[in-house]
Design an enzyme around this catalytic site. Sequence first.
Site, PDB file in Angstrom:
ATOM      1  N   GLY A 115       0.832  -1.197   0.000  1.00  0.00           N
ATOM      2  CA  GLY A 115       0.000   0.000   0.000  1.00  0.00           C
ATOM      3  C   GLY A 115       0.868   1.249   0.000  1.00  0.00           C
ATOM      4  N   CYS A 116       0.283   2.367  -0.431  1.00  0.00           N
ATOM      5  CA  CYS A 116       1.080   3.591  -0.566  1.00  0.00           C
ATOM      6  C   CYS A 116       1.514   4.119   0.798  1.00  0.00           C
ATOM      7  CB  CYS A 116       0.284   4.646  -1.331  1.00  0.00           C
ATOM      8  SG  CYS A 116      -1.387   4.924  -0.722  1.00  0.00           S
ATOM      9  N   TYR A 117       0.606   4.139   1.763  1.00  0.00           N
ATOM     10  CA  TYR A 117       0.988   4.603   3.107  1.00  0.00           C
ATOM     11  C   TYR A 117       2.025   3.684   3.753  1.00  0.00           C
ATOM     12  CZ  TYR A 117      -3.053   7.853   3.080  1.00  0.00           C
ATOM     13  OH  TYR A 117      -3.950   8.859   2.801  1.00  0.00           O
ATOM     14  N   THR A 173       4.285   1.936   2.305  1.00  0.00           N
ATOM     15  CA  THR A 173       5.575   2.153   1.656  1.00  0.00           C
ATOM     16  C   THR A 173       6.324   3.293   2.314  1.00  0.00           C
ATOM     17  OG1 THR A 173       4.843   1.287  -0.477  1.00  0.00           O
ATOM     18  CG2 THR A 173       6.664   2.874  -0.519  1.00  0.00           C
ATOM     19  N   VAL A 174       5.695   4.443   2.359  1.00  0.00           N
ATOM     20  CA  VAL A 174       6.413   5.613   2.847  1.00  0.00           C
ATOM     21  C   VAL A 174       6.641   5.535   4.353  1.00  0.00           C
ATOM     22  CG1 VAL A 174       4.331   7.035   3.060  1.00  0.00           C
ATOM     23  CG2 VAL A 174       6.540   8.135   2.699  1.00  0.00           C
TER      24      VAL A 174
END
Lengths: 340, 340, 340, 340
Positions: D147-149, D151-152
């Site tokens: 997921g994008c969240y 990842t960061v």
Amino acid sequence: MRMTVRIAVAGASGYAGGELLRLLLGHPDIEIGALTANSSAGDKLLKHQPHLLPLADRDLQDTTVETLKGHDVVFLALPHGHSAALAEQLGDDTVVIDCGADHRLTSADDWKRWYGGEHAGTWPYGLPELPNGRDALVGARRVAVPGCYPTVSSLALAPAVDLIEDEVVIVAVSGTSGAGKSLKTNLLGSEVMGSASAYGVGGAHRHTPEITQNLTAAAGRPIKVSFTPVLAPMSRGILATCTAALKDTAAHVREAYEKAYADEPFVHLLPEGLWPTTNAVLGSNAVQLQVTVDSDLGRLVVVAAVDNLAKGTAGAAVQCMNLALGLPETTGLSTVGVAP
Amino acid sequence: MRMTVRIAVAGASGYAGGELLRLLLGHPDIEIGALTANSSAGDKLLKHQPHLLPLADRDLQDTTVETLKGHDVVFLALPHGHSAALAEQLGDDTVVIDCGADHRLTSADDWKRWYGGEHAGTWPYGLPELPNGRDALVGARRVAVPGCYPTVSSLALAPAVDLIEDEVVIVAVSGTSGAGKSLKTNLLGSEVMGSASAYGVGGAHRHTPEITQNLTAAAGRPIKVSFTPVLAPMSRGILATCTAALKDTAAHVREAYEKAYADEPFVHLLPEGLWPTTNAVLGSNAVQLQVTVDSDLGRLVVVAAVDNLAKGTAGAAVQCMNLALGLPETTGLSTVGVAP
Amino acid sequence: MRMTVRIAVAGASGYAGGELLRLLLGHPDIEIGALTANSSAGDKLLKHQPHLLPLADRDLQDTTVETLKGHDVVFLALPHGHSAALAEQLGDDTVVIDCGADHRLTSADDWKRWYGGEHAGTWPYGLPELPNGRDALVGARRVAVPGCYPTVSSLALAPAVDLIEDEVVIVAVSGTSGAGKSLKTNLLGSEVMGSASAYGVGGAHRHTPEITQNLTAAAGRPIKVSFTPVLAPMSRGILATCTAALKDTAAHVREAYEKAYADEPFVHLLPEGLWPTTNAVLGSNAVQLQVTVDSDLGRLVVVAAVDNLAKGTAGAAVQCMNLALGLPETTGLSTVGVAP
Amino acid sequence: MRMTVRIAVAGASGYAGGELLRLLLGHPDIEIGALTANSSAGDKLLKHQPHLLPLADRDLQDTTVETLKGHDVVFLALPHGHSAALAEQLGDDTVVIDCGADHRLTSADDWKRWYGGEHAGTWPYGLPELPNGRDALVGARRVAVPGCYPTVSSLALAPAVDLIEDEVVIVAVSGTSGAGKSLKTNLLGSEVMGSASAYGVGGAHRHTPEITQNLTAAAGRPIKVSFTPVLAPMSRGILATCTAALKDTAAHVREAYEKAYADEPFVHLLPEGLWPTTNAVLGSNAVQLQVTVDSDLGRLVVVAAVDNLAKGTAGAAVQCMNLALGLPETTGLSTVGVAP
């Protein structure tokens, strides 16, 4: 018969000054007197505040005691370091309401560390919704309007100080008008549109000691504050996400907020299921709040929205003026936002 | 002693309905009665209009004659095709102010071509600033509120109709709220942010015949209108660039505008050197204008800014209500924008 | 075996310079040499161009002949008035591609009127998609990159010059990066977000004579241009709405555009029913077009989208470099936008 | 001679699918095969992805095994619950890279709690920059793109897990494209522009267990995660502010990050004094990080920026494809953002 209050605004060409005038134009008891500026003195106000058509013919004057004296109320929207000398010369006949930072901190050491130089003294702090916050403002001749981040952060956490551990974490997303009209590359439209960025990270923002001061006072014990502001692509508005570990995860959190703000005209705990958005408070004096508990962690999470220029600055200034003058506190102010 | 006007809003969950309520909450003579919706009936208003805190406890009801009758004024913010039947059943005791398109056009043929179906008849047209525009509105029982693009375009060009040739070119940049809360992919934030796009190009937008009707009436001869709307990444505001060849390049253009709007409280020709911006009229009932002549071409260029939801829709509706009821025309309205 | 072209960029701290570097980093034949700036000389490039990570260690040098000489190609992204002297000193061994205005206009009188001072001479004009536009660019040692508005406006109307009357009206909505990193109040994020505004109204924008020059050359007769730029709340992109009266309303307009751009790799007439949006060309070298006829008026309407920094400036510069050096014209360029 | 990899994209009409195609069009080893959709099957791709001009003539087909089989790699950009059945039918000859959530979680209980229903099994997790993260991806036939969240957030905190206490607080500001093209009122441009709002507050967002899983694995002990996502008015980008109490305030924090990412091509610790902005990573596969210690609190603060659609989804998918196929990991990917 109503009395008419004659006011002046120092720093009328900036965002805080413009917002003060916008609100004061809708206040039934106000007559707008001198408008002053620094480098823009001599210009028509409309050049800098094209949204204030009723004041289209007004000129900006120099910011001097001579221009400002003789008004019932003087609002100062100036860079820090200028208000003490002006206030002294204006005397106690004039109510002085300072939108700047000079008189917010109670500790001279904090002032020295965060702003440098000599502390100019502490004035009554213009956040009536804090515990006992209203007392010092009724009839005051001097008011220090809070910073925008401290306003929303303090109101978001004050009702819970007895329920939480001693450290809070606040990340506050803000529109760009909080930085004023400063000509800096990172504030250009091309830079901010489509982009988010943090600044003052690691406890470096000057509003940190002010939030700490408010929460520590509310708690009656030291509260430590991790505060990170984030710039988002919008002109106005702050959305603060505030979290803290709960002493007891079964605490009646919602009740604490309901009780704290039941009689407050401007602080509004939303019904369960609705979460604050900044556009719902745009242009209004309202603070919208929602609270929840992350039960996996036993952590309180409060989200609060405010318009940094309205309740975050100019609206608070008008609210404090009302209290200082004995006018109804909500006169000229509204909880109605401009949305979408 | 003031009279109290009891109003209802049909379509209170949408953007036009929300803006009507925002303005009416600031109107001193108004009591807000029934609020109705279509698919959102049964919800709390606050779910759809989180900026209207004073109405937080209100429920949305079904849009029926039963709900709407018994009010002094009923505002309709509905899709086209619904107002005629409702108005007939409400009777002449109720002032009906229609924010939709049903009763704006005078030509049944135009209606048929642009909207399809039977024309429901023409109502007094709610743009008092047009030549003789105020007459039919004073004491009216029915008002057709103009479209947002026709408002700004007609006011931008009407003072010059005697000075220009018969064809005008209008390109109007608009915020997205003009499209309402319709769930369409091209209206998603991800699509509109950072992007501009034209639509209804080539004379295909339904506001074209309305602009043509207004300018033709003002000129007393047919005026042809090339109209292109452009969607820009902002929620509110229209900036219209309006040009036309001048019959005589030495025409006293500025004087024509000064004369036309000298006594108008809401239409404001800016001082020379200042040009309109939409944020200066945000939330206000003002139209800001500037005019110039391209002397190389002998062409008039007028730029006008309006808030599509305020003076472009809901503000005009309140202004017309005031005229219809014999209240001062500016009651509850303002020329102060919310900027930045 | 590929040759390697060593390039320098003067003005590397600005938006045009940054976009040049972004594109050149993706060009397979390029070695990036000196990067120069004015007041930012001495800084690390990354401070000004944080998106160019592969150049994170590069320093900005002073903009001098000494720094720039010895490269195969020098790109100039400087304020006007600086390129002629630099180019002369660099000599013909170096291809000089000027993103500024100095050498675009063919008429010294036009230069004097619009920019003031002595005209520095005309260089091959970097818009290969104009009729015969490519010829002068193949093997050129000097190129004047067109202005962003002239690029999109000229490509939008050139195919139709034989079909239209002699006057065209162009309203072009632009993002703010076209104004560069200039520190001006009206370019602050707080001012531009949520707002649209026109500037250079009435034929006052310096791109007007350049558009006139291009269309007049394409038509072989004088074409008069009414041009109004409008600033919209987005960083990049121009959407131009271009209209003109048709000589014959039955003209085969679409065919003219299909024929003009059938073999052009970067100019794309969209299928009927689709209209250009600026985010579809963001970051790309494409121009997207759509055309229609307003049959009520007999008026051509063309809408065109371009990225002002890419095909509008830096992409055109790279395209022209390719032509000048005999590389395939599309090397390092793309028609793929970054959306949403 | 290069091999050519034939790929298909299921879900090509959405934002993740469009970004996959944008990146794959720039990948030298790729031939783009079948493009499938759900309700948009039968449409031309250009209608939904107007920025992908090189694919203008492509049709969207139905999402079936028949359409997808026979490709070397199939990318799935589908709602959760669809990938397991498709993958099984495609067989091991086809590399399947799932941008959805189905195979990210290792715990079937977590799956059940957060998504409901039966867990479809765990696939190699596509975040090579995590400790030992690359091993399972080299030669993999199945990849679960994070997921994008997660990842960061995971990249922001993983290097510090040995230095911090067991609870972290993450507030991540995100653009709207992370929500996809879903037609929801709160995602309309009129709602999101000018506004910030939190959602999934109190540990309710489905990415919470994924972040917890990653940090717990990196730490070798349970890490508790307080995660709040905030929607900001931008299309792309996530800026995550991540804080945690340090075990020892004298910890060499910066060194830990330098060491962790010294050899990583896409994760970039900025030089001291520079802070990440989302527009600097727009369109790129880079993660930009900065770290500091709040010495008053003994608290680590990390700020990280990523493009949610690029490194946050589609870029990671391409990176993982490269690893799976034995291609150089950075092929077709870039650390150059599109700014401003």
